[in-house]
Structure formats: structure tokens, C-alpha cells
Design a protein around this motif. Sequence first.
Motif, short mmCIF file in Angstrom:
data_model
loop_
_atom_site.label_atom_id
_atom_site.label_comp_id
_atom_site.label_asym_id
_atom_site.label_seq_id
_atom_site.Cartn_x
_atom_site.Cartn_y
_atom_site.Cartn_z
N ARG A 292 54.91 -72.83 30.94
CA ARG A 292 55.68 -73.56 31.95
C ARG A 292 55.01 -74.90 32.23
O ARG A 292 53.80 -74.96 32.45
CB ARG A 292 55.82 -72.73 33.22
CG ARG A 292 54.53 -72.11 33.70
CD ARG A 292 54.73 -70.92 34.64
NE ARG A 292 55.51 -71.26 35.81
CZ ARG A 292 54.98 -71.50 37.02
NH1 ARG A 292 53.66 -71.49 37.21
NH2 ARG A 292 55.77 -71.77 38.03
N LEU A 293 55.80 -75.95 32.22
CA LEU A 293 55.29 -77.29 32.50
C LEU A 293 56.12 -77.92 33.60
O LEU A 293 57.29 -77.59 33.79
CB LEU A 293 55.33 -78.15 31.24
CG LEU A 293 54.46 -77.67 30.06
CD1 LEU A 293 54.69 -78.54 28.84
CD2 LEU A 293 52.98 -77.65 30.43
N ARG A 294 55.52 -78.85 34.30
CA ARG A 294 56.22 -79.51 35.41
C ARG A 294 56.75 -80.87 34.98
O ARG A 294 56.27 -81.47 34.02
CB ARG A 294 55.27 -79.67 36.60
CG ARG A 294 54.09 -80.57 36.33
CD ARG A 294 53.20 -80.73 37.55
NE ARG A 294 52.31 -79.60 37.74
CZ ARG A 294 51.52 -79.45 38.81
NH1 ARG A 294 51.54 -80.37 39.78
NH2 ARG A 294 50.72 -78.43 38.93
N PHE A 295 57.76 -81.36 35.71
CA PHE A 295 58.29 -82.70 35.46
C PHE A 295 59.07 -83.14 36.69
O PHE A 295 59.86 -82.36 37.24
CB PHE A 295 59.22 -82.70 34.23
CG PHE A 295 59.36 -84.05 33.58
CD1 PHE A 295 58.28 -84.65 32.94
CD2 PHE A 295 60.57 -84.71 33.58
CE1 PHE A 295 58.41 -85.89 32.32
CE2 PHE A 295 60.72 -85.95 32.97
CZ PHE A 295 59.63 -86.54 32.34
N GLU A 296 58.82 -84.37 37.14
CA GLU A 296 59.51 -84.86 38.34
C GLU A 296 61.02 -84.93 38.08
O GLU A 296 61.44 -85.43 37.03
CB GLU A 296 58.99 -86.23 38.74
CG GLU A 296 57.52 -86.24 39.15
CD GLU A 296 56.58 -86.53 38.00
OE1 GLU A 296 55.50 -87.09 38.23
OE2 GLU A 296 56.91 -86.17 36.85
N PRO A 297 61.83 -84.44 38.99
CA PRO A 297 63.28 -84.32 38.74
C PRO A 297 64.01 -85.65 38.55
O PRO A 297 65.09 -85.68 37.96
CB PRO A 297 63.79 -83.58 39.98
CG PRO A 297 62.75 -83.79 41.03
CD PRO A 297 61.46 -83.89 40.30
#
Length: 313
Positions: A292-297
Motif C-alpha cells: 500500500r502506498l499513499r498519494f495526495e488526492p
Amino acid sequence: MKNVWGKQMSRTCFGRLASLLLMVGLTGCQRDVATNIPPAVDGASPDQANFFCGSKAGDEREVGGIKLCWCPAGRFIMGSPGNEPERRPDEAQVEVTLTKGFWMGKYETTQGQWKRIIGKLPGELTTELPEGDDYPVGNVNFAEAEGFCQKLTALTRQSDVLPKEWEFRLPTEAQWEYACRAGTTTATAFGDKLSSKQANFKGKPYNGAEPGPSLNRAAKVGRYPANDWGLHDMHGNIFEWCRDWYHQKLPGGADPDLSSIKGTMNRDGTFSRVRRGGAWTDDGWPCRSACRLRFEPERRYDHIGFRIAAVRP
């Protein structure tokens, strides 16, 4: 003796009939679930709530020109075990129960589907994201992906192909990983290794798998093998937006949905949504089922797209 024999025969026939009726009843109960979780109907009659359901994992349906695969209700362990190679600290395992089955897009949402539902593509094409109706749509931010789901819901309800109890939206993290695993407990749906013959990524295969071609660009959806539930490109090709805000700790329990609860703050004070699945831009390790990786919407990139789910809220 004749009366006694007749009574015994009557009891035998009645017992067989009762057993047959019980078997039929139990078979009918399996429509929505593959485990011991009872089907949920949310106040609607069973016929209204369930006629749109699949009967077994991998059943296919087409709605609004988009092919879907059925993911039955069930329980699974979300995240990765401590000894999984190249795992990350935010993958600590939790037990999840999904009490309702759902439909998952058989393929990543394509440029052709976007143009038919929305119109103009959301972002520019690139050398790595070529133009073509069968290529995944990329350069799409989170709000635009949600907007596609909302428009598709309205259009398919209007044409009476989507029941009013159902809606299209982005999958939660739990739904995404459950669908990706398709009943497996290994690092990927294809086992504990991943070759670029099995998924579109570049560079190092995962965990010593056989090397394959690196395209260094997106592929047309469905070019690589499907998992056991008929879903293609859950590993690689293009990252996929999930509905949840990113939290350092995975959510467990029944039907976890962190779409309205902001989680772990980024260093610059912003918050991120979750992206899953890996892409043509990376090695094999981010393609793992639990990664799982994050990314600004608000941001977009050519290697980030999405896949739709049809759910009964």
C-alpha cells in the motif's frame, strides 16, 4: 402387518422429502456467501436485494458496457506476514470480514470507457501512457475517479441496468486486497513470486521469479493473466486509487471503510489517499497483494488510474 408397513413407508418417504427440501433451502442460502456469514439485505426484500448478486466467486456480469467479476462475502487476513520479503511496516496483519459481496471491474477503467461516460480524458497522454480505447485511463486524480463512478451510477440507474440499492464507487482498501488475493494467502495471487511475464512492471522480478519483458509503458488491459476470480492487472500495469484515506495501521473488523476519516499526516501537513497494485514504472515488490502506498488526492500521474466496484451500501 400391512398397516405397520404402510406407516413405515410413509415415514421413510416423508423423511426423504424433508431432507431434500432442507438441502434445497441450504443451497439457496449460498447465493451471497462462501463462508458462514449470512447474507445482508438492509431492509429490502431478499429478491430486491439479491437478484443482482453473483452466485459464486468469479461470476461475470456486464453493466453499462463495463465487465464485472463477483467477489463473495467472506473473511480474510489483510496485510502481510512478518517474513514476507520486501514488506513494509504499514502492512501489519488484521482480520477483516466483508459481510456483503460486491462486483469488481474485471479490468482497470479504460480510456474508451472514460470518453464514453465523461468525455475528454482527465489528463495528458504520455509516451508511457499511449492513446487507445483499451489502454487504462491515467493522469486522473481522486475526485475525478470518484466523479466517473457517480456519473456511471446515475446513467446505469436511469437505464434500469443498475438496481437503486447498488452504486459504483472506488473500492475500499479491504475490498481491493480481498479481490486481488482471490482466496490466496501468498504474497501475490500467483504465489510467493512474481515475474514480469505475469504482470506489467519493470526491473527486478519479485522474490527471485523468472525475468520477463519490461515494456516501460502501460499495456492494454487484460494482456496479462487473470487471478482466480477473473480479475486482470490487479498486479502491475497502473496504480489504482482506493476509497480510503491512508492510515499507518490497516483497518480490521467488519466492512472497514476509512473514506471519511483522515489518517496519518504527511510531512508537509497534507493527507493522502491509498493507491494499490504497482505499475509499469516500478520493480515487482510494490505489486504484492498487501503493498500500500499513499498519494495526495489532488495530484495526478500517468501511472495512476483506478478500477470500479459495484457495491450495496
